[in-house]
Write a protein that holds these residues in place. Structure first.
Motif, short mmCIF file in Angstrom:
data_model
loop_
_atom_site.label_atom_id
_atom_site.label_comp_id
_atom_site.label_asym_id
_atom_site.label_seq_id
_atom_site.Cartn_x
_atom_site.Cartn_y
_atom_site.Cartn_z
N SER A 211 -4.81 17.57 1.63
CA SER A 211 -5.59 16.49 2.24
C SER A 211 -5.92 15.42 1.21
N ASN A 212 -6.29 15.86 0.01
CA ASN A 212 -6.65 14.90 -1.03
C ASN A 212 -5.44 14.07 -1.47
N LEU A 213 -4.29 14.74 -1.64
CA LEU A 213 -3.09 14.00 -2.04
C LEU A 213 -2.68 12.99 -0.97
N ALA A 214 -2.76 13.40 0.30
CA ALA A 214 -2.42 12.48 1.38
C ALA A 214 -3.32 11.26 1.37
N HIS A 215 -4.61 11.47 1.11
CA HIS A 215 -5.57 10.36 1.07
C HIS A 215 -5.29 9.46 -0.13
N ILE A 216 -4.99 10.06 -1.29
CA ILE A 216 -4.66 9.27 -2.48
C ILE A 216 -3.45 8.38 -2.22
N LEU A 217 -2.40 8.96 -1.64
CA LEU A 217 -1.17 8.20 -1.42
C LEU A 217 -1.34 7.12 -0.35
#
Length: 285
Positions: A211-217
């Motif tokens: 979830s965090n990586l998706a939000h970062i990207l």
């Protein structure tokens, strides 16, 4: 533009298959291990070569897909042949074309760095994902725009960068990929110390990390930032620092200092001096 490969490892396999699938003419492979060249040629429906000279004669562009440390020495071998008008390419992320091919300007060849920003883990399947990858190009010669346009037509996003930016580019790639593995490893070890089996620890972290990586990207690291540093929760951060072993504490402190910079941009009216003080003290212990 006939393309030959010196070296038949994962990168050579994958790029060769990628080029063949995109209808670029690939002559074939030369490798010190005859069996490797034969395997790569069979996989790409091209030709294995018994000598480097035979491959040079039949190719316009030569990709040196050997380990980074071997690229200059392999190029030195190549220089005994007529390279006039040839293109010599490597796929190292860290080296410039000039560094990889010393004296190339006196060989009559053009020299380029063509780096796929992608973790090639399997020589048999990685080529399928290269259309969605990013390619970084660098070098001296008139063919850079040809490579940019040709690769882009096969699907990837492609960018030409100056040679002086190559090492910083590669450091950025390592931070976004390799260093994340270090953070994940520390997280798993901490969960295991709490009694989590290894598989359950990965299962627990998966939705958080994904979830965090998706939000970062999607939105950028500043918008994605949450947690005690953003909240300026110095009490929680102090507890974290107190429970961590030395190496993990240094890693936590270094990363958290960057988080303070992000948090300050996200909340310009918030005072993070106390957080900076906690992290400064934590780095000394």
């Amino acid at each position: 533009m006939k393309i030959g490969f010196i070296g038949a490892g994962k990168v050579g396999f994958s790029l060769g298959k990628f080029f063949v699938q995109g209808n670029l003419p690939v002559t074939g492979y030369y490798s010190r291990q005859r069996e490797s060249a034969q395997e790569a040629a069979l996989f790409t429906n091209t030709k294995p070569y018994d000598t480097m000279l035979a491959l040079v004669r039949e190719s316009d562009a030569l990709f040196l897909t050997v380990p980074d440390g071997m690229i200059p020495s392999v190029f030195t071998q190549l220089r005994q042949y007529d390279l006039s008008g040839k293109q010599i390419c490597h796929c190292s992320g860290a080296m410039t074309a000039r560094e990889a091919f010393p004296g190339a300007e006196h060989s009559g060849a053009y020299h380029y760095s063509i780096h796929p920003l992608f973790p090639i883990s399997s020589k048999y399947t990685a080529y399928r994902e290269l259309p969605g990858a990013f390619f970084c190009l660098e070098g001296d010669g008139p063919h850079l725009t040809w490579w940019r346009d040709t690769l882009a037509a096969l699907g990837p996003t492609v960018r030409i960068i100056p040679g002086e930016g190559k090492v910083r580019y590669h450091a950025a790639c390592a931070m976004a990929s390799n260093l994340v593995c270090a953070l994940a490893a520390e997280s798993l070890e901490l969960l295991e110390s709490c009694g989590f089996p290894r598989d359950l620890a990965r299962q627990a972290l998966a939705p958080l990390m994904e979830s965090n990586l998706a939000h970062i990207l999607q939105d950028g690291p500043e918008a994605a930032l949450t947690g005690p540093v953003e909240r300026c929760d110095t009490e929680t951060v102090a507890k974290h620092l107190a429970c961590l072993p030395d190496d993990a504490r240094r890693l936590y402190t270094a990363a958290s200092r960057k988080l303070v910079d992000l948090a300050q941009k996200k909340h310009p009216d918030k005072d993070y001096q106390s957080m900076n003080h906690i992290l400064k003290e934590g780095s000394r212990t």
